[in-house]
Design an enzyme around this catalytic site. Structure first.
Site, PDB file in Angstrom:
ATOM      1  N   PHE A 114      46.729  40.549  41.608  1.00  0.00           N
ATOM      2  CA  PHE A 114      45.866  41.772  42.181  1.00  0.00           C
ATOM      3  C   PHE A 114      44.621  41.358  41.835  1.00  0.00           C
ATOM      4  CE2 PHE A 114      50.138  43.150  40.576  1.00  0.00           C
ATOM      5  CZ  PHE A 114      50.484  43.808  41.782  1.00  0.00           C
TER       6      PHE A 114
ATOM      7  N   ASP B  43      45.966  38.219  46.061  1.00  0.00           N
ATOM      8  CA  ASP B  43      46.005  39.510  46.481  1.00  0.00           C
ATOM      9  C   ASP B  43      46.397  39.437  47.989  1.00  0.00           C
ATOM     10  OD1 ASP B  43      44.013  41.802  45.315  1.00  0.00           O
ATOM     11  OD2 ASP B  43      44.255  41.920  47.629  1.00  0.00           O
TER      12      ASP B  43
ATOM     13  N   CYS C 200      46.350  51.510  35.969  1.00  0.00           N
ATOM     14  CA  CYS C 200      45.294  52.452  36.200  1.00  0.00           C
ATOM     15  C   CYS C 200      45.828  53.816  36.979  1.00  0.00           C
ATOM     16  CB  CYS C 200      44.028  51.881  37.242  1.00  0.00           C
ATOM     17  SG  CYS C 200      44.692  51.502  38.830  1.00  0.00           S
TER      18      CYS C 200
END
Ligand code: SAH
Length: 400
Positions: free
Chosen positions: A231, A254, A344
């Site tokens: 990522f 990614d 996150c």
């Protein structure tokens, strides 16, 4: 009381406690009744059930969080001067950054800077602002002058393109330059490393500033190592890793092709030869499965996925995804290698992340030493009364 009179609403008994402790949200269920005489997005005073002033904020009848607090001071009016004071305080905190070393940082972090619903990132002379709530949208015209004057910025992009605005009854808009001039790409420095940010088209506001301190922390683990950055977005972690040592090899993965192209550019920008590194456009889960089949091994594996859960109801699915990801990551990490694992998702706590890592290790009969743990960097301050706003968790582990 201030000379301006605001409409008033009352809390149910004993609902003022968290607010007195500094919390900035009032859920609709805490109000005695739906406020009247106040427009959606308008300012409102909140009183306790016994009639004491508790706080002043803005109201949205459409959202679970009915009121977001702007001040606990009955004398403080919500006007241009109030907003200027808050911006000044935010600017003062960021003076710790030497602009010759770091000139990209979050300038306003919503509740963390006492301005719920407003995010402003600084990229050199350009500010990129996001307004997330109806109440802040109403205050926005008053915010522009102090934002320019207190920061000396030369241009502002307003990026009201987040889907979350719909929940507030706000339109999702195209990015627009609302002040000065803004180049297509802005060259910035972060810990002395150079990046080019696209303030209109890049993800979020163009760059993931909340990982600055983790990028810096990573450098010491990457000398001469094989590093897998999952990522990777525009290659932030990869560039730091590669700068540590000419012998270091990085592979960035990614799903976004434009992000990968930007990652290559970032290597060139920092005098690194992209030809010596790998840039892979792929789904990380697929890539890791294949890498395991090929028996590929890395010395350092970075997992920085997008938020797997945005709501409480998505939490258990998200925990499964973190377990799966960390298991896959460890399978391509050599014994004694370093895992940097991040989450996150606001609804996933540090314990949840550590739990996912530890369960993955157990399944693979590996043992884990926790080396370092982080939240955001200091330009994303956390209001201590609102631990739920601490969304980012990141840990460095050694996996035997
Ligand atoms: N580590 C980055 C930020 C990561 S943000 C940095 O330091 O800048 C999350 C990234 O995951 C985004 O770039 C997004 O394009 C990518 N992404 C989302 N789902 C993915 C998937 N299944 N496989 C690969 N990349 C994915």
């Amino acid at each position: 009381m201030s000379s301006v009179r605001y409409p008033t609403t009352s809390l149910k008994p004993h609902r003022e406690e968290s607010l007195l402790g500094g919390h900035l949200w009032i859920f609709s269920g805490a109000l005695q009744q739906a406020p009247r005489w106040v427009e959606a997005g308008g300012l409102i005073d909140v009183k306790s059930s016994t009639g004491q002033f508790v706080a002043r904020g803005y109201y949205n009848p459409q959202t679970d969080i009915a009121i977001r607090i702007l001040t606990h001071d009955p004398e403080e009016e919500i006007d241009a001067e109030f907003l200027r004071r808050r911006i000044r305080s935010a600017v003062a905190l960021r003076r710790v950054f030497d602009p010759d070393i770091t000139n990209a940082y979050r300038l306003i972090q919503s509740e963390g800077d006492g301005l719920p619903g407003l995010v402003v990132d600084r990229y050199a002379d350009v500010l990129v602002a996001q307004v997330h709530t109806l109440g802040m949208e109403r205050l926005w015209p008053l915010l522009l002058p102090p934002l320019l004057e207190e920061t000396g910025a030369k241009g502002i992009v307003l990026r009201n393109d987040s889907q979350s605005r719909r929940r507030e009854g706000l339109a999702v808009e195209e990015p627009v330059v609302v002040a000065g001039e803004v180049p297509e790409k802005v060259l910035v420095r972060e810990n002395g490393v150079q990046f080019e940010v696209d303030p209109r088209e890049g993800q979020k506001t163009g760059f993931f500033l909340d990982q600055r301190d983790k990028r810096e922390a990573l450098r010491k683990y990457t000398h001469g190592k094989r590093v897998l950055n999952c990522f990777s977005y525009t290659g932030g972690f990869s560039v730091y890793a590669a700068l540590a040592d000419p012998e270091t090899h990085t592979a960035s993965v990614d799903v976004s092709a434009p992000a990968m192209e930007a990652a290559r550019q970032h290597f060139l920008l920092n005098d690194l030869d992209p030809g010596k590194h790998a840039f892979i456009v792929a789904d990380v889960f697929d890539y890791l499965e294949e890498a395991r089949r090929r028996d590929e091994q890395f010395d350092v594996v970075i997992l920085d996925p997008p938020a797997f859960a945005k709501t409480q109801s998505a939490r258990s699915q998200a925990l499964k995804a973190y377990r799966r990801l960390n298991t896959l990551g460890m399978q391509v990490l050599r014994a004694g290698g370093i895992l940097l694992s991040c989450s996150c998702s606001g609804v996933v706590g540090m314990d949840d992340l550590l739990g996912a890592i530890s369960m993955s290790a157990q399944r693979l009969h590996r043992s884990v030493q926790l080396l370092e743990s982080y939240t955001h960097s200091l330009d994303h301050p956390i209001n201590l009364a609102m631990p739920e706003t601490a969304y980012l968790k990141a840990v460095f582990c050694r996996v035997e």
